[in-house]
Structures are given as structure tokens and as C-alpha cells.
Design a protein around this motif. Structure first.
Motif, PDB file in Angstrom:
ATOM      1  N   LYS A  24       0.692  -0.950  -0.084  1.00 53.19           N
ATOM      2  CA  LYS A  24       0.305   0.222   0.203  1.00 53.19           C
ATOM      3  C   LYS A  24       0.405   0.967   0.108  1.00 53.19           C
ATOM      4  O   LYS A  24       1.724   1.270   1.156  1.00 53.19           O
TER       5      LYS A  24
ATOM      6  N   LYS B 101     -12.823   4.269 -11.876  1.00 49.57           N
ATOM      7  CA  LYS B 101     -13.784   3.380 -11.146  1.00 49.57           C
ATOM      8  C   LYS B 101     -15.040   3.428 -12.074  1.00 49.57           C
ATOM      9  O   LYS B 101     -16.065   2.246 -11.318  1.00 49.57           O
TER      10      LYS B 101
ATOM     11  N   VAL C  94     -10.668  -5.040 -11.304  1.00 48.85           N
ATOM     12  CA  VAL C  94      -9.895  -4.356 -10.866  1.00 48.85           C
ATOM     13  C   VAL C  94      -9.496  -3.345 -12.023  1.00 48.85           C
ATOM     14  O   VAL C  94      -8.624  -3.477 -13.017  1.00 48.85           O
TER      15      VAL C  94
ATOM     16  N   TYR D 119      -7.447  -1.873  -1.830  1.00 50.54           N
ATOM     17  CA  TYR D 119      -8.051  -2.863  -1.431  1.00 50.54           C
ATOM     18  C   TYR D 119      -8.294  -2.938  -0.026  1.00 50.54           C
ATOM     19  O   TYR D 119      -7.113  -4.299  -0.644  1.00 50.54           O
ATOM     20  N   SER D 120      -8.312  -3.258   0.838  1.00 50.56           N
ATOM     21  CA  SER D 120      -7.869  -3.767   1.998  1.00 50.56           C
ATOM     22  C   SER D 120      -8.351  -4.792   2.487  1.00 50.56           C
ATOM     23  O   SER D 120      -7.773  -6.461   2.699  1.00 50.56           O
ATOM     24  N   GLU D 121      -9.312  -5.623   1.378  1.00 48.56           N
ATOM     25  CA  GLU D 121     -10.427  -7.204   2.023  1.00 48.56           C
ATOM     26  C   GLU D 121      -9.634  -7.892   0.330  1.00 48.56           C
ATOM     27  O   GLU D 121      -9.942  -7.080  -0.071  1.00 48.56           O
ATOM     28  N   THR D 122      -9.945  -9.422   0.888  1.00 45.26           N
ATOM     29  CA  THR D 122     -10.134 -10.516  -0.396  1.00 45.26           C
ATOM     30  C   THR D 122     -10.648 -11.089  -0.743  1.00 45.26           C
ATOM     31  O   THR D 122     -11.820 -10.942   1.191  1.00 45.26           O
TER      32      THR D 122
ATOM     33  N   LEU E 294     -10.392  -9.583  -4.839  1.00 41.03           N
ATOM     34  CA  LEU E 294     -10.795  -7.840  -4.483  1.00 41.03           C
ATOM     35  C   LEU E 294     -12.200  -7.547  -3.816  1.00 41.03           C
ATOM     36  O   LEU E 294     -13.425  -7.469  -4.161  1.00 41.03           O
TER      37      LEU E 294
ATOM     38  N   ASP F 117     -14.522  -3.760  -2.388  1.00 39.08           N
ATOM     39  CA  ASP F 117     -14.823  -3.412  -1.384  1.00 39.08           C
ATOM     40  C   ASP F 117     -15.309  -3.145  -0.586  1.00 39.08           C
ATOM     41  O   ASP F 117     -16.563  -3.191  -0.647  1.00 39.08           O
ATOM     42  N   SER F 118     -14.907  -2.893   1.364  1.00 41.99           N
ATOM     43  CA  SER F 118     -15.427  -3.143   2.350  1.00 41.99           C
ATOM     44  C   SER F 118     -16.834  -1.865   2.471  1.00 41.99           C
ATOM     45  O   SER F 118     -17.461  -2.707   3.121  1.00 41.99           O
TER      46      SER F 118
END
Length: 308
Positions: free
Chosen positions: A10, A51, A60, A79-82, A127, A129-130
Motif C-alpha cells: 500500500k 472507477k 480491478v 482494497y484492504s479485503e479479499t 478484491l 471494496d469494504s
């Protein structure tokens, strides 16, 4: 985050924009370079540049690429989550399963319409998007073109690729021919895992994985063996389909408990019944997870069912 061929970190650029830098080290040689080059090619072919494009296509967003003396870099939104992170508790999650199926089947169809096969769809390569729950297909280092065809109308890959738990049977027999059916199998395998709470096919070696296929799906028909699997480079593994299954227990891990072993032998239909899987979901699973490449449902049929 360190992957097989690249690392992802990141970074903050501009006025606080968080991005993901994917770095391929030049020191790792030609194999890694081929993965970088393949991913860059696929991202350009898919042309997801905004986007809004990314949200609509579930691919992505590709922001930029850079090269330094020691590395190649690809830049994406961070993105912080998978999907893999959301599956770590190994519990059933029908809502997540259906969100995954609806979004990623659309993303794969977008790719296949542009003659690109992902070839390595797995929970780690999705990925999330939380904030919105929107999912995006990423990691195109194994992608191949369905437009670069051989004389039989199929694309020949130059190396073994894919994640074992989600790899279609023909590729366990050494096939390097990748078609939309390759991604359809992976889609069905991931969908079923989220839905029932554990992977259907979790072999720790290729041989063990084939054993899992046999217990879950039964043996492939003689027609599939002779017309499809017999053309694979490792067709000698078809010995698994003779009439003597007494040695199949050898292909399970020594530390596997008796209950886990018994469950691993349950056929697919019994599992779906045991887990009270709705009929529509059963139809999708049983028609995406087939020995036969030709009989796997195409994505338009799945998308039509989901919206009917």
C-alpha cells in the motif's frame, strides 16, 4: 503482501490517494517477467480505465505501470479485503456466495467476451471494496488469450498454472489448453466452498486432488475419458478410473481425522442434500463442476438463471 511471483504494498500518492503497488522483481528471471508481461497485456486488453468501468465490469481498475532498474510495477486502487479473508472462518455464508457468483460471473463474461481467460481464479484473486461490497477480479499473471488459437481452435499455454483447489480436472491431467470452461469450473468450486463452508476438492498434491474428484463426482464416463481426458499429456493418470479403488485411501493426508476422511468420500449430491442447498444452487454447482469440458454450463446460462 507477498505472492508467488510479485509483492503488493500500500502506498499513498497525490492528495492522500491509497494505491496498491504490485512489484515484479527483475532478479527473478524470465518466468516472472512472462507473468508481468501477461498481466500488463491482459489489463490493457480489458481496458478498465475508470472507477465506473471497474464497478460495471468487476475487473480491478488499472491505473498505471512503471519500470525501474530492478523491478516492474503495476498500480491499482487499494482494497484492504479479499474474498479469501472473508472465507477464513470456514462457516457457511449463502449471502456472500450469491454476491460472489452474481458479480464474478459478470466479470468473467466481460473477460471472455474480450477473448481473455483468467486461468487462476481463486478467493485470493478477488478484491472486495469494504464500503460497497463490490468485488473485482485481479491478478492476471496467468491470463491467456482465447483468440490466439491453434488449428483445433484452442489456445496452448506454455506452463502449468492455476491454484490446485480450484483447478479444473483436465489441467490436473496436464492439459495446457485454456478455454472459458476453465474459469467456469473455478467459479463453481469457489461458489460451493462459500455456500457449504469448506472446499469440495482440497487435495494436497495433484494425485490426491484427482482422488477427491473421483469421490465427489464419481468416475468420468468412458466417453469423457476417451474423447476428452485421453488427449491430455498425463492421461496415464487415468489408472484412477479402473475398477480397483482399494488404494484410494493412500491419497489422503496422514493427519486427516476419521470424520474428515469419511466426509471427503461423500459424493457431491449427498453433500448438497446434507447441507440443504437450494435447487437452483445445486443445479449451478453440479453443472459447473463436471468432468466434461463440453458439458459445463456457459456463463450466459448462469447469468440468465441468476436474473430470472
Amino acid at each position: 503482501m507477498l505472492g508467488t511471483f510479485a509483492s503488493v504494498e500500500k502506498r499513498v500518492i497525490g492528495q492522500g490517494t491509497c494505491v496498491a503497488y504490485k512489484t515484479y522483481s527483475k532478479a527473478h528471471g524470465q518466468l516472472v517477467f512472462r507473468h508481468y508481461r501477461r498481466e500488463l497485456w491482459a489489463l490493457k486488453e480489458l481496458a478498465v480505465v475508470t472507477k465506473e468501468d471497474s464497478v460495471q465490469s468487476h475487473i480491478v481498475q488499472f491505473m498505471d505501470h512503471q519500470e525501474s532498474a530492478s523491478s516492474y510495477h503495476l498500480i491499482f486502487p487499494f482494497y484492504s479485503e479479499t474474498l479469501a479473508m472473508n472465507m477464513n472462518n470456514h462457516s457457511k455464508n449463502p449471502q456472500l456466495a450469491h454476491c460472489f457468483l452474481e458479480q464474478i460471473s459478470q466479470g468473467l463474461y466481460y473477460m471472455h467476451q474480450r477473448d481473455i481467460i483468467h486461468c487462476d481464479l481463486s478467493p485470493s484473486n478477488i478484491l472486495i471494496d469494504s464500503r460497497t461490497g463490490c468485488m473485482f477480479i485481479c491478478d492476471f499473471g496467468c491470463a491467456h488469450s482465447n483468440a490466439s488459437l491453434d488449428q483445433d481452435g484452442e489456445f496452448i499455454a506454455d506452463e502449468e498454472i492455476g491454484t490446485r483447489y480450484y483447478k479444473a480436472p483436465e489441467h490436473l491431467f496436464g492439459s495446457r489448453v485454456y478455454t472459458p470452461a476453465t474459469d467456469v469450473w473455478s467459479l463453481g468450486a469457489i461458489f460451493s466452498e462459500i455456500l457449504i463452508g469448506y472446499p469440495l476438492f482440497n487435495g494436497e498434491s495433484d494425485i490426491e486432488q484427482i482422488g477427491r474428484f473421483v469421490f465427489r463426482l464419481g468416475k468420468p464416463s468412458l466417453q469423457v475419458q476417451t474423447e476428452e481426458l485421453a488427449n491430455c499429456p498425463d492421461a496415464n493418470k487415468l489408472i484412477f478410473f479402473d475398477d480397483n479403488d482399494s488404494d484410494m485411501e493412500d491419497y489422503y493426508s496422514d493427519d486427516e481425522s476419521e470424520s474428515e476422511f469419511a466426509n471427503s468420500r461423500l459424493p457431491l449430491a449427498a453433500i448438497l442434500e446434507q447441507e440443504n442447498v437450494p435447487q437452483l444452487d445445486r443445479d449451478i454447482i453440479t453443472n459447473t463442476l463436471t468432468w466434461s469440458i463440453k458439458e459445463r454450463w456457459a456463463l450466459p446460462r448462469i447469468n440468465t438463471l441468476l436474473h430470472s
